[in-house]
Scaffold this motif. Structure first.
Motif, PDB file in Angstrom:
ATOM      1  N   ILE A 139      -1.591   2.075  -7.308  1.00 48.20           N
ATOM      2  CA  ILE A 139      -1.041   1.590  -8.219  1.00 48.20           C
ATOM      3  C   ILE A 139      -1.168   2.282  -9.437  1.00 48.20           C
ATOM      4  O   ILE A 139      -0.014   2.070 -10.408  1.00 48.20           O
ATOM      5  CB  ILE A 139      -1.509   0.125  -8.530  1.00 48.20           C
ATOM      6  N   ALA A 140      -1.894   2.597 -10.307  1.00 42.20           N
ATOM      7  CA  ALA A 140      -2.649   3.319 -11.727  1.00 42.20           C
ATOM      8  C   ALA A 140      -1.779   4.318 -11.625  1.00 42.20           C
ATOM      9  O   ALA A 140      -2.047   4.660 -12.645  1.00 42.20           O
ATOM     10  CB  ALA A 140      -4.723   3.200 -11.571  1.00 42.20           C
ATOM     11  N   ALA A 141      -1.796   5.262 -10.525  1.00 37.96           N
ATOM     12  CA  ALA A 141      -0.755   6.215 -10.804  1.00 37.96           C
ATOM     13  C   ALA A 141       0.703   6.310 -11.219  1.00 37.96           C
ATOM     14  O   ALA A 141       1.049   6.409 -12.299  1.00 37.96           O
ATOM     15  CB  ALA A 141      -0.478   6.767  -9.488  1.00 37.96           C
ATOM     16  N   ARG A 142       0.763   4.787 -11.341  1.00 36.98           N
ATOM     17  CA  ARG A 142       2.186   4.850 -12.461  1.00 36.98           C
ATOM     18  C   ARG A 142       2.212   5.140 -13.844  1.00 36.98           C
ATOM     19  O   ARG A 142       3.320   4.694 -14.123  1.00 36.98           O
ATOM     20  CB  ARG A 142       3.054   2.615 -12.186  1.00 36.98           C
ATOM     21  N   ARG A 144       0.753  -1.184   0.102  1.00 32.00           N
ATOM     22  CA  ARG A 144       0.224   0.126  -0.018  1.00 32.00           C
ATOM     23  C   ARG A 144       1.111   1.005   0.057  1.00 32.00           C
ATOM     24  O   ARG A 144       2.041   1.113   1.008  1.00 32.00           O
ATOM     25  CB  ARG A 144      -0.733   0.224   1.535  1.00 32.00           C
ATOM     26  N   GLU A 145       0.624   1.969  -0.810  1.00 30.06           N
ATOM     27  CA  GLU A 145       1.091   3.507  -0.850  1.00 30.06           C
ATOM     28  C   GLU A 145       0.799   3.724   0.375  1.00 30.06           C
ATOM     29  O   GLU A 145      -0.106   3.932   0.935  1.00 30.06           O
ATOM     30  CB  GLU A 145       1.032   3.862  -1.754  1.00 30.06           C
ATOM     31  N   GLY A 146       1.438   5.005   0.561  1.00 31.82           N
ATOM     32  CA  GLY A 146       1.102   5.943   1.855  1.00 31.82           C
ATOM     33  C   GLY A 146       0.691   7.084   2.198  1.00 31.82           C
ATOM     34  O   GLY A 146       0.170   7.605   3.006  1.00 31.82           O
ATOM     35  N   LEU A 147       0.384   7.821   1.180  1.00 28.12           N
ATOM     36  CA  LEU A 147       0.110   8.697   1.541  1.00 28.12           C
ATOM     37  C   LEU A 147      -1.522   8.863   2.432  1.00 28.12           C
ATOM     38  O   LEU A 147      -1.647   9.168   2.983  1.00 28.12           O
ATOM     39  CB  LEU A 147      -0.632   9.770   0.010  1.00 28.12           C
ATOM     40  N   ILE A 148      -2.209   7.826   1.511  1.00 25.67           N
ATOM     41  CA  ILE A 148      -3.440   7.072   2.591  1.00 25.67           C
ATOM     42  C   ILE A 148      -3.339   7.148   4.540  1.00 25.67           C
ATOM     43  O   ILE A 148      -4.057   7.579   5.516  1.00 25.67           O
ATOM     44  CB  ILE A 148      -4.119   6.197   2.516  1.00 25.67           C
ATOM     45  N   ILE A 149      -2.249   6.380   4.469  1.00 24.42           N
ATOM     46  CA  ILE A 149      -2.094   6.003   5.471  1.00 24.42           C
ATOM     47  C   ILE A 149      -0.730   7.621   6.092  1.00 24.42           C
ATOM     48  O   ILE A 149      -2.085   7.201   7.465  1.00 24.42           O
ATOM     49  CB  ILE A 149      -0.471   5.688   6.076  1.00 24.42           C
ATOM     50  N   TYR A 150      -0.573   8.418   6.260  1.00 25.79           N
ATOM     51  CA  TYR A 150      -0.246   9.377   6.906  1.00 25.79           C
ATOM     52  C   TYR A 150      -1.390  10.766   7.294  1.00 25.79           C
ATOM     53  O   TYR A 150      -1.479  11.054   7.969  1.00 25.79           O
ATOM     54  CB  TYR A 150       0.629  10.191   6.001  1.00 25.79           C
ATOM     55  N   ALA A 151      -2.590  10.511   6.268  1.00 21.44           N
ATOM     56  CA  ALA A 151      -3.316  10.896   5.950  1.00 21.44           C
ATOM     57  C   ALA A 151      -4.203  11.258   7.552  1.00 21.44           C
ATOM     58  O   ALA A 151      -5.054  11.166   8.428  1.00 21.44           O
ATOM     59  CB  ALA A 151      -4.535  11.056   5.278  1.00 21.44           C
ATOM     60  N   ILE A 152      -4.485   9.404   7.361  1.00 23.29           N
ATOM     61  CA  ILE A 152      -5.522   8.867   8.432  1.00 23.29           C
ATOM     62  C   ILE A 152      -4.628   8.724  10.029  1.00 23.29           C
ATOM     63  O   ILE A 152      -5.352   9.168  10.595  1.00 23.29           O
ATOM     64  CB  ILE A 152      -5.681   7.442   8.209  1.00 23.29           C
ATOM     65  N   ALA A 153      -3.720   9.241   9.600  1.00 25.25           N
ATOM     66  CA  ALA A 153      -2.640   9.321  10.637  1.00 25.25           C
ATOM     67  C   ALA A 153      -2.923  10.100  12.085  1.00 25.25           C
ATOM     68  O   ALA A 153      -3.079  10.488  13.055  1.00 25.25           O
ATOM     69  CB  ALA A 153      -1.098   8.657  10.602  1.00 25.25           C
ATOM     70  N   LEU A 154      -2.847  11.676  10.611  1.00 26.13           N
ATOM     71  CA  LEU A 154      -3.629  13.163  11.353  1.00 26.13           C
ATOM     72  C   LEU A 154      -4.854  12.888  11.373  1.00 26.13           C
ATOM     73  O   LEU A 154      -4.895  13.555  13.046  1.00 26.13           O
ATOM     74  CB  LEU A 154      -2.813  14.304  10.199  1.00 26.13           C
ATOM     75  N   THR A 155      -6.104  12.467  10.868  1.00 27.68           N
ATOM     76  CA  THR A 155      -6.876  12.537  11.865  1.00 27.68           C
ATOM     77  C   THR A 155      -7.569  11.438  12.834  1.00 27.68           C
ATOM     78  O   THR A 155      -7.589  12.012  14.023  1.00 27.68           O
ATOM     79  CB  THR A 155      -8.426  11.991  10.246  1.00 27.68           C
ATOM     80  N   THR A 156      -6.887  10.459  12.725  1.00 25.57           N
ATOM     81  CA  THR A 156      -6.201   9.480  14.165  1.00 25.57           C
ATOM     82  C   THR A 156      -5.705  10.433  15.649  1.00 25.57           C
ATOM     83  O   THR A 156      -6.720  10.546  16.859  1.00 25.57           O
ATOM     84  CB  THR A 156      -5.461   8.427  14.216  1.00 25.57           C
ATOM     85  N   SER A 157      -5.017  11.418  14.835  1.00 31.19           N
ATOM     86  CA  SER A 157      -3.857  12.025  16.343  1.00 31.19           C
ATOM     87  C   SER A 157      -4.871  12.831  16.581  1.00 31.19           C
ATOM     88  O   SER A 157      -5.100  13.406  17.639  1.00 31.19           O
ATOM     89  CB  SER A 157      -3.344  12.472  15.656  1.00 31.19           C
ATOM     90  N   LEU A 158      -5.975  13.645  15.705  1.00 31.54           N
ATOM     91  CA  LEU A 158      -6.811  14.680  16.125  1.00 31.54           C
ATOM     92  C   LEU A 158      -8.126  13.765  17.078  1.00 31.54           C
ATOM     93  O   LEU A 158      -8.737  14.077  17.737  1.00 31.54           O
ATOM     94  CB  LEU A 158      -7.267  15.425  14.775  1.00 31.54           C
ATOM     95  N   MET A 159      -8.517  13.409  16.224  1.00 27.90           N
ATOM     96  CA  MET A 159     -10.370  12.498  16.126  1.00 27.90           C
ATOM     97  C   MET A 159     -10.296  10.774  17.195  1.00 27.90           C
ATOM     98  O   MET A 159     -11.313  10.688  17.393  1.00 27.90           O
ATOM     99  CB  MET A 159     -11.072  12.193  15.144  1.00 27.90           C
ATOM    100  N   GLY A 160      -9.304  10.415  17.040  1.00 26.73           N
ATOM    101  CA  GLY A 160      -8.875   9.442  18.390  1.00 26.73           C
ATOM    102  C   GLY A 160      -8.896   8.002  16.914  1.00 26.73           C
ATOM    103  O   GLY A 160      -9.148   8.464  16.166  1.00 26.73           O
ATOM    104  N   ARG A 161      -9.070   6.872  17.396  1.00 30.70           N
ATOM    105  CA  ARG A 161      -9.854   5.729  16.807  1.00 30.70           C
ATOM    106  C   ARG A 161     -10.911   5.711  16.019  1.00 30.70           C
ATOM    107  O   ARG A 161     -11.910   4.635  16.785  1.00 30.70           O
ATOM    108  CB  ARG A 161      -8.688   4.489  16.791  1.00 30.70           C
TER     109      ARG A 161
END
Length: 750
Positions: free
Chosen positions: A211-214, A84-101
């Motif tokens: 992956i389609a972004a390639r 999995r590419e990382g952009l979505i994971i870092y975005a969810i990390a941000l919202t999780t840090s603000l809103m919880g799990r």
């Protein structure tokens, strides 16, 4: 890119347009933006934490990876589960840090991306078509109509709504690609290296989406080359002067190359710097770059009769059918079989495609054709059980809707030229033809979009939501309920939770606030008996067990798995009670002992039945709850516990049939009063075609005997049949499909 982009006035420049019309343009644009905002708020964000129900496997995986990021474990690519590419994971990390799990924290980034794509397409359509590609004349009404139609149709699309509300990483691809092209188009027009650098940074971020972004580097490269080639007829030269013709073309090409190269270097350089971390990762781990592509490639042989070339042609055709004929059958991506574009959208789409092909020398439509062709390739080059596959087509959706907008505009233009000339004398002279036509047709198209939006609201929040609640997607809701239970009542040193599942579910790990508890373990139905015993034996000081029992067999995978768990625990422990929690029940047992054998039966009664299909039955045992019953012991009428039947089998060498069985009860008059059909699985959860030949296998079947069954004697009969063909196999020498296994007594006979 200097064909029209390099002119002093760009697509949004309305110089020469009257003050009243400029004001009208602003009001219309503001109205479009307001309507688009209303649509995305209703369709993308309403009840986002409730629908889709629970977190899917992929959503949970993104959430778990985001937790690792919050723990300081950073990466640009996460290789688990096909990568999995990382952009979505870092975005969810941000919202999780603000809103919880929470579920909302997982879905909010991609819902925002889906909503942002709507406005990005509106901006891009306005930029591309706000100026005529041939004359250079400002056409702001055309830009508003094409961009507004494209954005409106995307906003109210059912498939876009379903995918946009789910935390799929592909949602970032169309947003960033649209923004990149907007910045690039405007930057080249202004000859601004800052805008072009921003476009390059956005292009670099595409590598972290999906992956389609390639395929996007090919889009930028081919599009850039197309601007360097002199297409104009004035440079063709006359017949017989080919050398001069070639010289002029070469001179024009080199001149354009020198002019455009500095900005091209800025764009490519910034994009390369931004994408460098993941490019370096793939250079060091090339297997990770190709692993998913190799798995789904249409050119991978599956041993079938269809060759790679024919498979490709079929796949291309199947995906073309998404434009007005039929759609993705997967509930995760679509309301099954609903086309990506409905009939009237597809009509204008193909008009737009035809217009773009006819006028391919114009930069705007040439961009859309290249975009459509290249970003459809990820879907057309991939094989899948679900075709057409909307998720893999997703990068091409902005081009699809913009071409649909082009088709609407071209239809308007033709109708105006042929049938609306007389209307001009009734319209004030200070309103331009474009304004008149765009206002009238825009109102009609806007009405159709509003109607479609209402249908999408009904289809998603009622039809699709009700259906998915009753399908396998409901499994995700069960994991969510379990996470809430364990977060409220966590395991302790002397208490263990046993969770039936083939595999750990990421959504449970993300939502459960203390998932690292060692006493919360999952067990699969494979080798179930030994696993329960070994698991409990390995836990020191465990005296009590809580067992999660789902409302259905969706999580366990085998229909008898959960019942088998409960019966074994009843036999080797003391039952304390059951607590209800939404979609699951928690059974509690204490005084767990490991000395007695963890089996339901003490012995099997011999019984020999040879079938002509290569399978034989050698023994039987049955019981109720934790007790095995003898032929003389009656079943208790009204007893809630299911009756179990153990059967010992053996298969012949070379058997390639998956057998099912049908167990039936017949009363004294021969009338069937109960029937249960099930596939034959061994304890390794394998069907009969995978059983080792000549090795004895014991299967376990549970019968939910009707509680209102009258006391008396009943024949328990067996039919063995091919699961695929439904054709029964017969007993050798008897040549009958139905075999009486035992006489069951229900209640005490008078």
């Amino acid at each position: 890119m200097s064909e029209t982009i390099g002119s002093s006035q760009g697509p949004t420049d309305v110089a020469g347009v009257g003050k009243v019309e400029r004001l009208r343009l602003r009001w219309v644009a503001s109205g479009i933006i307001f309507v688009l905002a209303l649509a995305v708020v209703i369709l993308r964000f309403q009840r986002l934490s409730e629908l889709p129900p629970g977190l899917s496997y992929d959503e949970g995986a993104h959430g778990v990876d985001s937790l690792s990021v919050l723990r300081g474990e950073h990466a640009v690519f996460f290789p688990e589960s096909h990568g999995r590419e990382g952009l979505i994971i870092y975005a969810i990390a941000l919202t999780t840090s603000l809103m919880g799990r929470t579920i909302l924290a997982v879905r909010l980034p991609t819902a925002l991306a889906s909503a942002g794509t709507v406005f990005a397409i509106f901006w891009l359509g306005h930029l591309l078509f706000g100026r005529d590609g041939e004359t250079g004349r400002a056409t702001p009404w055309r830009g508003l109509l094409v961009g507004g139609v494209a954005a409106g149709l995307l906003a109210v699309s059912l498939s876009q709504t379903i995918i946009g509300r789910t935390a799929f990483r592909v949602n970032f691809l169309p947003l960033l690609l649209c923004l990149c092209l907007c910045l690039l188009w405007e930057g080249w027009r202004r000859r601004s290296w800052r805008w072009v650098a921003l476009a390059g940074a956005t292009a670099g971020l595409l590598a972290y989406t999906y992956i389609a972004a390639r395929f996007t580097p090919f889009l930028f490269f081919i599009l850039g080359l197309s601007f360097l080639v002199p297409w104009g007829s004035s440079e063709v030269g006359k017949r017989g002067k080919d050398r001069l013709h070639l010289s002029l073309r070469f001179s024009s090409f080199t001149s354009r190359l020198r002019t455009e190269m500095p900005l091209a270097v800025v764009f490519a350089g910034v994009a390369g710097v931004v994408a460098a971390p993941i490019l370096i990762y793939f250079a060091l781990n090339p297997d990770q770059f190709f692993v998913r592509s190799d798995q789904v490639s249409v050119f991978q042989s599956d041993g079938g009769s269809v060759g790679p070339l024919r498979a490709l042609v079929i796949n291309v055709w199947e995906h073309l059918l998404a434009f007005g004929v039929r759609g993705d059958p997967s509930w995760r991506h679509n309301y099954p079989e609903r086309p990506m574009l409905n009939i009237w959208e597809a009509f204008f789409f193909w008009i737009g495609v035809g217009t773009a092909v006819w006028r391919w020398r114009q930069p705007a439509v040439r961009l859309l054709l290249l975009w459509l062709a290249l970003l459809l390739l990820p879907a057309m080059l991939s094989k899948d059980e679900s075709v057409p596959h909307f998720l893999r087509m997703f990068g091409a959706t902005p081009a699809m809707y913009l071409l649909t907008g082009v088709g609407v505009w071209e239809t308007i233009r033709v109708l105006r030229e042929r049938f609306m000339r007389e209307q001009a004398k009734w319209t004030p002279h200070w309103i331009s033809d474009d304004a008149k036509t765009s206002t009238v047709v825009g109102a009609l198209v806007g009405g159709l979009i509003l109607i479609q939006g209402a249908h999408t609201y009904r289809d998603y929040f009622h039809s699709w939501a009700d259906a998915t609640m009753n399908l396998r997607a409901n499994e995700t809701q069960q994991w969510q309920d379990l996470a809430q239970v364990l977060s409220t009542h966590p395991p302790s040193a002397d208490l263990a939770y046993l969770i039936p599942s083939y595999a750990w579910h990421y959504s449970f790990e993300y939502l459960h606030l203390d998932v690292t508890q060692e006493n919360a373990v999952y067990l699969s139905p494979i080798n179930l008996t030994q696993k329960i015993e070994l698991t409990l034996a390995a836990m020191d000081n465990v005296d009590s067990v809580k067992f999660a029992d789902w409302d259905n067999d969706l999580v366990g995978g085998v229909a008898t798995a959960e019942e088998h768990f409960v019966v074994l625990l009843r036999k080797n422990g003391r039952y304390l009670g059951t607590d209800e929690y939404g979609s699951l029940r928690i059974h509690t047992f204490t005084d767990i002992v490991l000395d007695p054998p963890w089996t339901l039966y003490q012995n099997l009664e011999p019984l020999t039945v040879h079938y002509d299909g290569g399978i034989s039955l050698y023994a039987i045992a049955w019981g109720q709850g934790e007790k095995q019953l003898s032929p003389q012991q009656p079943l208790k009428p009204g007893e809630e516990q299911a009756m179990w039947v153990a059967l010992k089998w053996q298969t012949a060498d070379g058997l390639d049939v998956d057998y099912s069985i049908s167990l039936r009860l017949h009363d004294a008059e021969g009338v069937a009063v109960y029937q249960n059909d099930d596939v034959l699985w061994n304890e390794q959860a394998e069907p009969t075609s995978l059983w080792p030949p000549t090795k004895e296998m014991v299967t376990l079947i549970y019968l939910d005997i009707p509680t209102d069954l009258e006391p008396g004697e009943y024949d328990m009969r067996l039919v063995v049949y091919d699961y695929a063909t439904q054709k029964p196999t017969v007993e050798q020498g008897i040549w009958e499909a139905e075999k009486t296994l035992a006489i069951l007594r229900v209640g005490e006979l008078e």
